[in-house]
Design an enzyme around this catalytic site. Structure first.
Site, short mmCIF file in Angstrom:
data_model
loop_
_atom_site.label_atom_id
_atom_site.label_comp_id
_atom_site.label_asym_id
_atom_site.label_seq_id
_atom_site.Cartn_x
_atom_site.Cartn_y
_atom_site.Cartn_z
CE LYS A 116 -3.70 -1.93 2.90
NZ LYS A 116 -4.93 -2.27 2.20
CD GLU A 200 -4.62 5.78 4.29
OE1 GLU A 200 -5.81 5.68 4.65
OE2 GLU A 200 -4.15 5.22 3.29
CG HIS A 235 -11.80 -1.35 9.30
ND1 HIS A 235 -12.25 -0.05 9.18
CD2 HIS A 235 -11.15 -1.41 10.48
CE1 HIS A 235 -11.89 0.64 10.25
NE2 HIS A 235 -11.23 -0.16 11.06
NE ARG A 292 -8.31 -9.21 -4.01
CZ ARG A 292 -9.39 -8.71 -3.43
NH1 ARG A 292 -10.58 -8.92 -3.98
NH2 ARG A 292 -9.33 -7.99 -2.34
P1 ADP Z 1 -8.00 -3.54 3.16
O1 ADP Z 1 -6.73 -3.91 2.47
O2 ADP Z 1 -8.17 -4.24 4.45
O3 ADP Z 1 -9.16 -3.58 2.25
P2 ADP Z 1 -8.23 -0.64 2.96
O4 ADP Z 1 -7.08 0.28 2.97
O5 ADP Z 1 -8.88 -0.88 1.67
O6 ADP Z 1 -7.75 -2.01 3.62
O7 ADP Z 1 -9.29 -0.13 4.02
C1 ADP Z 1 -10.39 -0.91 4.41
C2 ADP Z 1 -11.51 -0.03 4.95
O8 ADP Z 1 -11.06 0.76 6.07
C3 ADP Z 1 -12.05 0.99 3.98
O9 ADP Z 1 -13.03 0.43 3.15
C4 ADP Z 1 -12.60 2.06 4.90
O10 ADP Z 1 -13.84 1.68 5.41
C5 ADP Z 1 -11.63 2.05 6.05
N1 ADP Z 1 -10.57 3.08 5.88
C6 ADP Z 1 -9.43 2.92 5.19
N2 ADP Z 1 -8.68 4.04 5.22
C7 ADP Z 1 -9.37 4.93 5.96
C8 ADP Z 1 -9.12 6.28 6.38
N3 ADP Z 1 -8.01 6.92 6.06
N4 ADP Z 1 -10.05 6.90 7.14
C9 ADP Z 1 -11.18 6.26 7.52
N5 ADP Z 1 -11.47 4.99 7.16
C10 ADP Z 1 -10.58 4.33 6.38
P1 ADP Z 2 -13.06 -7.47 -1.78
O1 ADP Z 2 -11.87 -6.60 -1.42
O2 ADP Z 2 -12.93 -8.21 -3.06
O3 ADP Z 2 -14.34 -6.81 -1.60
P2 ADP Z 2 -12.98 -8.43 0.81
O4 ADP Z 2 -12.06 -7.32 1.14
O5 ADP Z 2 -14.31 -8.48 1.42
O6 ADP Z 2 -13.06 -8.60 -0.75
O7 ADP Z 2 -12.34 -9.79 1.11
C1 ADP Z 2 -11.12 -9.82 1.70
C2 ADP Z 2 -10.53 -11.10 1.38
O8 ADP Z 2 -11.32 -12.16 1.89
C3 ADP Z 2 -10.44 -11.38 -0.05
O9 ADP Z 2 -9.40 -10.68 -0.66
C4 ADP Z 2 -10.17 -12.82 0.09
O10 ADP Z 2 -8.85 -12.95 0.59
C5 ADP Z 2 -11.06 -13.31 1.17
N1 ADP Z 2 -12.30 -13.92 0.68
C6 ADP Z 2 -13.53 -13.44 0.76
N2 ADP Z 2 -14.42 -14.31 0.25
C7 ADP Z 2 -13.73 -15.38 -0.16
C8 ADP Z 2 -14.08 -16.63 -0.79
N3 ADP Z 2 -15.33 -16.97 -1.08
N4 ADP Z 2 -13.10 -17.47 -1.08
C9 ADP Z 2 -11.84 -17.17 -0.78
N5 ADP Z 2 -11.46 -16.03 -0.21
C10 ADP Z 2 -12.38 -15.14 0.11
MG MG Z 3 -9.54 -2.49 0.62
#
Ligand code: ADP
Ligand code: ADP
Ligand code: MG
Length: 670
Positions: A116, A200, A235, A292
């Site tokens: 990230k 962040e 989250h 992906r």
């Molecule tokens: P992940 O790899 O677990 O998906 P993300 O960076 O996409 O991590 O963040 C997951 C979730 O956390 C986001 O969908 C949002 O709800 C929350 N989030 C991420 N960054 C922030 C931020 N800077 N401020 C508030 N909420 C955040």
């Molecule tokens: P996305 O970012 O695609 O919305 P999520 O953040 O909710 O997905 O899911 C986080 C992770 O959970 C995915 O990247 C994957 O590692 C795992 N995951 C969720 N559902 C499945 C599934 N049906 N089979 C395998 N892995 C899954």
């Molecule tokens: Mg994310």
């Protein structure tokens, strides 16, 4: 196009990919672990290869075995689904080295977005807006603390290699920073083998809006519009929709173009998702890119009428993108609900167990025909009734996806679809989803990532369920099971000694499973007119069992109700009027039958008051002789002798309160 591909995943996504293969005439190969030998995804594919033990580390993450399976079966390409190896650059590299096509982006693009922190540096260079924060290489704890202090609290700590919300820590105050940093690093190291963090600014009431992008090998790149995934717990997403509500055409285009710029910056190929966090009406910042297919891709398929897996396959074998940006159109609105085996009331902890009863609403499983992607209700599921949700993998049961001409129509459809979901076995979030969907903030489109937490009280408040109706159906199922008569060998015989006007009554003792409270109804067959009495109200009662599995109907007074009752041992799971309720039949005879084996214990089937003692120590009784009458919830229950014998001791007197299960008297069985 490929002739045969291997699907390196399990569950619903493996089934989903297999469906597109079937439609395109591509042979599919499944891989499976010890725990998945009979899994749905194995049946969904043309052939299957066993790759190891139940844990992911012993099977779905062992890429040398997966590549060997592809080689052995002659698969030309591997679709990684999501999770597992989908964002693993070593795996993509190993596929390439083996001469197998990895259906995903180039190794370099996965690597660039895998961190990230590094991704943010790249995005900064590509002029994609970023959340204020620190994503530098220097990981000195004091420097990190200074950066956080300068930013102003609250801040969010993230594992740079992270995903799935792991390692994320919100820090409210400077003095909490050091401890949060240590715990973030610990979780990051154990989950991702890398403890690098980034900081962040923690945005308040933000929305999660992401853009689906697609790029081909010839330099073409488009965006397939946006999705709002703000409704999250821990989250993690639970409800997603497309398009994101309330975006102006201008903002939609700006976000789409920023996402395409992000993809181009890493020479992206294939399907990807650029996640943005939004504040206010139009501020958006890059959060991360998932290299992906995304769990929530079906909502995009619904509103674009496209099959994204088909696009992935075409792009992977070198074809250009099927449509240009100008040809892409949004139509209607789609919502996805993730049905998880989890316990919302216990902090959304995962729940496991066998799916004893599983009934999904009328809908299509993603399959034949291009038009299916626009069916009003679609179900993507990786399990069948009888399958077990194990602790080894993601506890998702199914995704329910609906499409409507507009958001209101989609919402109504979702609500209806959720009401038709029936699951017995693990706990699920179905009822919770239903509450969110019908809640004011969600139905009003007032979305932000704090919605669940902020409305916790209303979302978890007790709801009033159609109790009398459900009770009528439970009694219907019970009486049907018992043959509906109180004669002959029926266990009711031993316990129903009340003679009312020449008829007879049966006490049906139940426990409401959800509230763990005992109650009873009295069934009476007085001549031709059966009645059921509950809570002091006696109504005419008729019932029947329907043609379909577990179908019952009943009339109770003026109320007419139909539904399904799934009987699991003595627990009657009733599904009616869109609600699930469970009643456990308190088998009085079984309680009493202990007497025949033990020293003759006779216990109270429910908490209540003793209103009559009909015997005393020394009384010789026949099988069925009434011994004690109890009252609970204004209902009377007679406890009869389970066998002939002599009463040796009476433990309670008239007027005594007795607890559920209390021993009432001792009977020396003959
Ligand atoms: P992940 O790899 O677990 O998906 P993300 O960076 O996409 O991590 O963040 C997951 C979730 O956390 C986001 O969908 C949002 O709800 C929350 N989030 C991420 N960054 C922030 C931020 N800077 N401020 C508030 N909420 C955040
Ligand atoms: P996305 O970012 O695609 O919305 P999520 O953040 O909710 O997905 O899911 C986080 C992770 O959970 C995915 O990247 C994957 O590692 C795992 N995951 C969720 N559902 C499945 C599934 N049906 N089979 C395998 N892995 C899954
Ligand atoms: Mg994310």
């Amino acid at each position: 196009m490929f002739n045969k591909i291997l699907i390196a995943n399990r569950g619903e996504i493996a089934c989903r990919v297999a469906a597109t293969c079937r439609r395109l005439g591509i042979a599919s190969v499944a891989v499976y672990s010890d725990a998945d030998a009979n899994a749905k995804h194995v049946a969904a594919c043309d052939e299957a290869v066993h790759i190891g033990g139940a844990t992911a580390a012993e099977s779905y993450l062992r890429y040398e075995r997966i590549i060997a399976a592809a080689e052995a079966t002659g698969a030309q390409a591997i679709h990684p689904g999501y999770g597992f190896l989908s964002e693993n650059e070593d795996f993509a590299q190993a596929c390439e080295a083996a001469g197998i096509v990895f259906i995903g982006p180039p190794v370099e693009a996965i690597a660039a977005m895998g961190s990230k922190a590094a991704a943010k540096a790249l995005m900064h260079a590509a002029a994609v807006p970023l959340v204020p924060g620190y994503h530098g290489d220097d990981q000195d704890a004091l420097l990190l603390q200074r950066e956080a202090d300068a930013m102003g609290y609250p801040v969010l700590l993230k594992a740079s290699a992270g995903g799935g919300g792991k390692g994320m820590r919100v820090v409210e105050r400077s003095e909490d920073f050091a401890a949060a940093l240590a715990s973030c690093k610990r979780e990051a190291a154990s989950s991702f083998g890398n403890d690098r963090v980034l900081i962040e600014k923690y945005l308040t009431r933000p929305r999660h809006v992401e853009v689906q992008v697609f790029a081909d090998q010839k330099g073409g790149a488009v965006y397939l519009f946006d999705r709002d995934c703000s409704v999250q717990r821990r989250h993690q997403k639970v409800l997603e929709e497309a398009p994101a509500p309330g975006l102006s055409g201008e903002l939609r285009r700006a976000m789409g173009e920023a996402a395409v710029a992000a993809a181009r910056a890493v020479n992206y190929v294939g399907a990807g998702t650029v996640e943005f966090i939004m504040t206010g009406a139009s501020q958006f910042y890059f959060m991360e890119m998932n290299t992906r297919l995304q769990v929530e891709h079906p909502v995009t398929e619904m509103v674009t009428g496209l099959d994204l897996v088909e696009w992935q396959l075409r792009v992977a074998c070198g074809e250009p993108l099927p449509l240009t940006q100008a040809q892409l159109k949004l139509e209607g609105h789609a919502i996805e609900a993730r049905i998880y085996a989890e316990h919302p009331a216990r902090g959304f902890l995962p729940s496991t167990g066998t799916l004893k009863h599983l009934r999904m609403p009328e809908g299509v499983e993603f399959s034949l025909g291009a038009d299916n992607s626009r069916a009003p209700v679609r179900i993507d599921s990786g399990v069948r009734e009888g399958d077990t949700i194990t602790p080894f993998y993601d506890p998702m049961i199914a995704k329910l996806i609906v499409h409507g001409a507009n958001r209101a129509e989609a919402l109504a459809r979702m609500s209806r679809a959720l009401r038709a979901c029936e699951v017995v076995g693990p706990h699920t979030n179905v009822e919770f989803l239903q509450r969110i969907v019908t809640s004011e903030p969600f139905s009003g489109g007032d979305l932000d990532t704090g919605l669940i937490e902020r409305h916790h009280e209303t979302l978890f408040a007790p709801v009033k369920k159609p109790f009398r109706e459900a009770l009528a159906l439970a009694c219907a199922a019970l009486l049907t099971r018992e043959g509906g008569t109180a004669h002959g060998a029926s266990p009711w015989d031993a316990l129903s000694h009340w003679r009312l006007n020449g008829g007879y009554t049966q006490t049906l003792a139940w426990r409401d499973v959800e509230n763990d409270s005992a109650f009873a109804a009295t069934f009476a067959r007085d001549g031709a007119t059966p009645t059921l009495e509950y809570a002091g109200q006696r109504d005419r009662f008729t019932w029947w069992s329907g043609k379909g599995a577990h179908e019952y109907g009943a009339t109770l007074g003026d109320v007419h109700v139909t539904g399904r009752v799934f009987v699991d041992g003595d627990v009657f799971h009733v599904f009616c009027l869109g609600e699930a309720q469970a009643f456990e039949w308190q088998n009085l005879l079984a309680h009493a039958a202990d007497a025949e084996h033990g020293e003759g214990r006779l216990t109270a089937p429910m908490p209540g008051k003793v209103i009559a003692v009909l015997v005393e120590a020394g009384t010789v009784v026949e099988k069925g002789t009434p011994l004690i009458v109890m009252e609970a919830m204004k209902m009377e229950h007679t406890i009869g002798a389970p066998a002939a014998g002599k009463v040796s001791e009476v433990l309670y007197a008239v007027g005594d309160q007795v607890a559920d299960g209390a021993q009432l008297l001792v009977l020396d069985v003959e």
